[in-house]
Motif scaffolding. Structure first.
Motif, mmCIF file in Angstrom:
data_model
loop_
_atom_site.group_PDB
_atom_site.id
_atom_site.type_symbol
_atom_site.label_atom_id
_atom_site.label_comp_id
_atom_site.label_asym_id
_atom_site.label_seq_id
_atom_site.Cartn_x
_atom_site.Cartn_y
_atom_site.Cartn_z
ATOM 1 N N PRO A 86 0.808 -1.229 0.000
ATOM 2 C CA PRO A 86 0.000 0.000 0.000
ATOM 3 C C PRO A 86 0.834 1.268 0.000
ATOM 4 N N LEU A 87 2.137 1.169 0.230
ATOM 5 C CA LEU A 87 3.001 2.356 0.268
ATOM 6 C C LEU A 87 3.880 2.499 -0.966
ATOM 7 N N LEU A 88 4.400 1.399 -1.517
ATOM 8 C CA LEU A 88 5.461 1.468 -2.510
ATOM 9 C C LEU A 88 5.043 0.803 -3.810
ATOM 10 N N GLY A 89 5.345 1.495 -4.933
ATOM 11 C CA GLY A 89 5.053 0.960 -6.250
ATOM 12 C C GLY A 89 6.026 1.487 -7.279
ATOM 13 N N VAL A 90 5.991 0.907 -8.497
ATOM 14 C CA VAL A 90 6.823 1.365 -9.606
ATOM 15 C C VAL A 90 5.964 1.404 -10.864
ATOM 16 N N ARG A 91 6.408 2.216 -11.824
ATOM 17 C CA ARG A 91 5.756 2.244 -13.132
ATOM 18 C C ARG A 91 6.810 2.485 -14.205
ATOM 19 N N VAL A 92 6.562 1.948 -15.396
ATOM 20 C CA VAL A 92 7.459 2.087 -16.539
ATOM 21 C C VAL A 92 6.601 2.422 -17.744
ATOM 22 N N GLY A 93 7.086 3.359 -18.583
ATOM 23 C CA GLY A 93 6.302 3.706 -19.748
ATOM 24 C C GLY A 93 7.004 4.683 -20.661
ATOM 25 N N ALA A 94 6.238 5.211 -21.612
ATOM 26 C CA ALA A 94 6.739 6.155 -22.605
ATOM 27 C C ALA A 94 6.124 7.530 -22.370
ATOM 28 N N ASN A 95 6.920 8.561 -22.649
ATOM 29 C CA ASN A 95 6.459 9.936 -22.485
ATOM 30 C C ASN A 95 6.873 10.750 -23.701
ATOM 31 N N VAL A 130 9.625 5.473 -9.197
ATOM 32 C CA VAL A 130 9.338 4.807 -7.920
ATOM 33 C C VAL A 130 8.326 5.674 -7.191
ATOM 34 N N MET A 131 7.180 5.094 -6.822
ATOM 35 C CA MET A 131 6.070 5.860 -6.259
ATOM 36 C C MET A 131 5.878 5.523 -4.783
ATOM 37 N N PHE A 132 5.448 6.525 -4.037
ATOM 38 C CA PHE A 132 5.221 6.357 -2.591
ATOM 39 C C PHE A 132 3.885 6.999 -2.234
ATOM 40 N N TYR A 147 -9.547 9.895 -1.761
ATOM 41 C CA TYR A 147 -8.391 10.693 -2.193
ATOM 42 C C TYR A 147 -7.105 10.131 -1.622
ATOM 43 N N ASN A 148 -6.053 10.117 -2.458
ATOM 44 C CA ASN A 148 -4.722 9.704 -2.013
ATOM 45 C C ASN A 148 -3.683 10.680 -2.549
ATOM 46 N N LEU A 149 -2.772 11.065 -1.683
ATOM 47 C CA LEU A 149 -1.650 11.924 -2.060
ATOM 48 C C LEU A 149 -0.398 11.062 -2.168
ATOM 49 N N GLY A 150 0.339 11.229 -3.262
ATOM 50 C CA GLY A 150 1.556 10.455 -3.450
ATOM 51 C C GLY A 150 2.681 11.298 -4.006
ATOM 52 N N VAL A 151 3.874 10.772 -3.914
ATOM 53 C CA VAL A 151 5.058 11.402 -4.499
ATOM 54 C C VAL A 151 5.809 10.335 -5.278
ATOM 55 N N VAL A 180 19.203 12.278 -24.728
ATOM 56 C CA VAL A 180 19.494 13.006 -23.496
ATOM 57 C C VAL A 180 18.935 12.228 -22.307
ATOM 58 N N ILE A 181 19.567 12.398 -21.152
ATOM 59 C CA ILE A 181 19.124 11.794 -19.895
ATOM 60 C C ILE A 181 18.219 12.787 -19.168
ATOM 61 N N ALA A 182 17.180 12.272 -18.537
ATOM 62 C CA ALA A 182 16.241 13.137 -17.810
ATOM 63 C C ALA A 182 15.966 12.550 -16.431
ATOM 64 N N TRP A 183 15.832 13.442 -15.469
ATOM 65 C CA TRP A 183 15.405 13.085 -14.117
ATOM 66 C C TRP A 183 14.148 13.860 -13.802
ATOM 67 N N ARG A 184 13.265 13.253 -13.021
ATOM 68 C CA ARG A 184 12.021 13.961 -12.717
ATOM 69 C C ARG A 184 11.484 13.533 -11.364
ATOM 70 N N CYS A 185 10.640 14.384 -10.811
ATOM 71 C CA CYS A 185 9.945 14.083 -9.565
ATOM 72 C C CYS A 185 8.588 14.761 -9.637
ATOM 73 N N GLY A 186 7.665 14.342 -8.805
ATOM 74 C CA GLY A 186 6.334 14.920 -8.876
ATOM 75 C C GLY A 186 5.451 14.547 -7.703
ATOM 76 N N ILE A 187 4.282 15.173 -7.697
ATOM 77 C CA ILE A 187 3.251 14.934 -6.687
ATOM 78 C C ILE A 187 1.992 14.479 -7.411
#
Length: 397
Positions: A86-95, A130-132, A147-151, A180-187
């Motif tokens: 319920p706390l930790l997950g991952v996702r992989v995809g195209a953007n 990596v999602m939390f 409602y759920n808040l995640g980072v 190019v290499i990209a790093w990202r974070c979000g809410i």
């Protein structure tokens, strides 16, 4: 005849008790109780797919000089992911994302913007995150929550394509031959509209490495702030399993307990009579055990000695030095009513080692001291008198 009648009555009574026990056992129910925690699901459970779309604004070395209203561009993505808990997950995809910027270097058909050239890039990338889940961490897991808040934090690689114009004025996307290499974070702000579907708002910050070919529009890392709406479909199994606990019914008939209580009262009366008879018997002379040489007491969760204790230990050290042929046992104690085993064991060691070091500092040879701990309670008079269990005892061996 009487024996046969008594045997029949005993059989009927035993059968009645068996049926009553079976009836009560059938009334016990078992339910999922998430307040007891949760169980990890199988690997094939808790998968999801997410589609997203939104807009972003680019901040680059020269791009910030461009009119901010002309820096907005669309972005979209598609991901497959899994929640491992319920706390930790991952996702992989195209953007996919477009980026508008300004460059000091331009191709033949790039449009001028002051002293810079306007350039537009389209970037397609493969990324993972990596999602939390912050809400489940703070408030606990509840399957019915809306409602759920995640980072999240992640990264990946983009392939860049540049928008150009040929001699006839036609628009084309030229492969910039750039990765190019990209790093990202979000809410993430997620709303459950049903057991299968979620909608959400993703606020994201992306850092993209500089482009490194003849179409370079910047020599530093560029940044992109994005806002995206998304839709997520949750595959079965969607919830998390909770421990199964029994729910026992309240007894409907208390006659058996009353009978047991009456029998216990009779037993207590008999024990009181036996105790009275025992107390009236002549008692032998008590054997007085030798008291410890000294006992040092401590407050809860403390192992440092007070000045008063130090004064007492100076006198104890003098006794030991006056009797060099004797050995003494130093035992560390801590009460078992507070704290836990790990904390109490550490307190026992710290207390007894502190006393031993102080005695050695006063000149007592280490060979005279047998340093140990005891995991029980020193006095064991109950939780009301736990202060008597926090100590170090010094006894002649």
């Amino acid at each position: 005849m009487k024996k046969l009648t008594l045997l029949a009555c005993a059989c009927v009574l035993a059968l009645g008790q068996t049926l009553a026990a079976q009836e009560q056992a059938q009334e016990i129910t078992y339910v999922d109780d998430c307040s007891q925690g949760y169980l990890f699901n199988r690997f094939k459970d808790n998968w999801f797919i997410t589609g997203e779309g939104g807009i972003g604004i680019n901040f680059s070395e020269h791009g910030s000089a461009r009119d901010w209203k002309d820096r907005w561009e669309p972005t979209a993505g598609l991901y497959v992911g899994k929640w491992f808990s319920p706390l930790l997950g991952v996702r992989v995809g195209a953007n996919w994302q477009k980026m508008k910027a300004l460059s000091e270097i331009g191709s033949q058909y790039d449009e001028m913007y002051g002293k810079y050239y306007k350039q537009v890039y389209s970037e397609v990338g493969v990324l993972s995150d990596v999602m939390f889940n912050v809400t489940n961490w703070v408030c606990g897991y509840h399957p019915g929550r809306i409602y759920n808040l995640g980072v999240y934090v992640g990264g990946g690689a983009y392939w860049a394509f540049k928008k150009t114009w040929d001699a006839n004025g036609d628009v084309d996307w030229k492969n910039a031959h750039d990765r190019v290499i990209a790093w990202r974070c979000g809410i993430t702000n997620t709303f459950n509209v049903s057991k299968q579907v979620q909608i959400g708002l993703d606020l994201r910050f992306v850092a993209t490495g500089n482009h490194s070919n003849e179409l370079t529009y910047t020599n530093k890392t560029s940044y992109n702030a994005q806002a995206l709406l998304n839709v997520t479909y949750l595959f079965k199994k969607r919830e998390w399993s909770c421990p199964v606990v029994p729910v026992c019914p309240e007894p409907e008939n208390c006659d058996a307990y009353i009978a047991r209580l009456q029998a216990a009262d009779a037993r207590i009366n008999d024990l009181e009579r036996q105790l009275k008879d025992c107390l009236n018997r002549p008692q032998p002379e008590p054997v007085v055990e030798k008291a410890p040489l000294a006992t040092v007491y401590y407050p809860i969760n403390v192992y440092k000695m007070s000045k008063t204790d130090a004064t007492v230990l100076e006198a104890v050290a003098n006794v030991m030095k006056d009797n060099p042929n004797k050995q003494y046992v130093l035992t560390g104690w801590a009460d078992n009513y507070t704290g836990n085993d790990q904390i109490n064991t550490r307190l026992r060691h710290n207390r007894v080692n502190g006393v031993a070091k102080y005695l050695e500092k006063q000149g007592v040879p280490a060979s005279q001291l047998d340093v140990t701990i005891n995991n029980g309670n020193l006095c064991d008079l109950g939780e009301k008198y736990v202060a008597l269990d926090r100590a170090v005892t010094i006894e002649e061996k």
